[in-house]
Scaffold this motif. Structure first.
Motif, short mmCIF file in Angstrom:
data_model
loop_
_atom_site.label_atom_id
_atom_site.label_comp_id
_atom_site.label_asym_id
_atom_site.label_seq_id
_atom_site.Cartn_x
_atom_site.Cartn_y
_atom_site.Cartn_z
N HIS A 263 -55.61 42.04 25.19
CA HIS A 263 -56.47 41.77 24.04
C HIS A 263 -55.73 41.02 22.95
N ALA A 264 -54.44 41.34 22.78
CA ALA A 264 -53.65 40.71 21.73
C ALA A 264 -53.59 39.20 21.88
N ALA A 265 -53.68 38.71 23.12
CA ALA A 265 -53.61 37.27 23.36
C ALA A 265 -54.83 36.53 22.84
N THR A 266 -55.91 37.28 22.59
CA THR A 266 -57.14 36.63 22.12
C THR A 266 -57.18 36.50 20.60
N LEU A 267 -56.21 37.08 19.92
CA LEU A 267 -56.23 37.06 18.45
C LEU A 267 -55.77 35.72 17.89
#
Length: 267
Positions: A263-267
């Motif tokens: 999920h962090a990669a989508t920030l």
């Protein structure tokens, strides 16, 4: 003291001193464990007086295996038939433990009395028995510290308003909390009566001015540390061992396992 930015302790000063005091709390816990001491800290006060935030800072860096936060729910039907102090006795520490009571047996002197959840006879019996009970704890060697967090009516109302508007803190607000706004004087009389009967030399009350939460946290922690004759206990010597040579182990292919999406990669 007004609860505005001008009156608050500067954040940088607060954070530096809080870290120093929390380091001392870790030393205090080391002493408690080494000496087999038993420490009970009671946090009481009006709703939104800052008890929970202070408890969080006290416990933040302590080893949870020997430091417990106790916040009991309302008693069950069975517990209602017990001696009033009975379910609190079960929470008292063994040797080497710290117990932080987020509200305590003093519920009977406050909310239960004001809201009519106990009879007048039960309230009066509590005021008679409580000093005896606490003297017994202290005589048995328990270190008992009692803190009353004092907040003004204007600051309490503002904190309630903020909780009502904040989805992350809305859960802290209950109909019972809002009812306390309309019973301010009743709670004040109950608190005064409680102090008259239970502020005894063996287990005195310490009042924490808490309109400024930062000052309240630092003042309470500093007082607690100053009230216990602890000293730093050197920790056991530890040394990282050398990693042994490989014996040929190979990790299974990553696609055989289910991983949490990044999920962090989508920030």
């Amino acid at each position: 003291m007004a609860d505005d930015e001008a009156a608050k302790l500067p954040r940088k000063v607060y954070e530096q001193e809080l870290l120093r005091l929390q380091t001392e709390l870790v030393k205090l816990q080391g002493w408690v464990r080494a000496e087999g001491a038993r420490l009970v800290v009671i946090f009481e006060g009006r709703d939104a007086a800052g008890k929970g935030g202070t408890i969080k800072r006290v416990a933040e860096h302590l080893n949870p295996r020997s430091a417990r936060i106790v916040a009991l729910p309302k008693p069950t039907e069975r517990e209602r038939t017990q001696w009033y102090f009975q379910r609190y006795v079960e929470q008292l520490p063994a040797a080497g433990e710290i117990v932080l009571l987020d509200r305590s047996w003093y519920n009977r002197a406050g909310v239960e009395h004001v809201m009519g959840f106990c009879t007048k006879e039960e309230h009066q019996r509590f005021l008679r028995q409580c000093p005896i009970f606490e003297r017994m704890l202290v005589e048995d060697g328990i270190l008992l510290r009692k803190y009353w967090f004092s907040v003004s009516d204007a600051v309490q109302q503002e904190r309630f308003r903020r909780r009502l508007e904040d989805p992350l803190r809305r859960w802290k607000l209950s109909p019972m909390d809002l009812e306390s706004l309309t019973r301010w004087e009743a709670y004040s009389r109950a608190k005064d009566d409680m102090l008259v009967h239970t502020d005894v030399s063996e287990a005195p009350w310490y009042v924490v001015e808490s309109d400024d939460k930062r000052r309240a946290r630092l003042n309470m922690i500093a007082h607690l540390l100053g009230s216990v004759p602890y000293h730093e206990v050197p920790p056991p010597f530890l040394e990282l061992p050398e990693r042994p040579a490989s014996t040929g182990y190979q990790r299974p292919p990553r696609d055989l396992q289910t991983y949490v999406p990044d999920h962090a990669a989508t920030l």
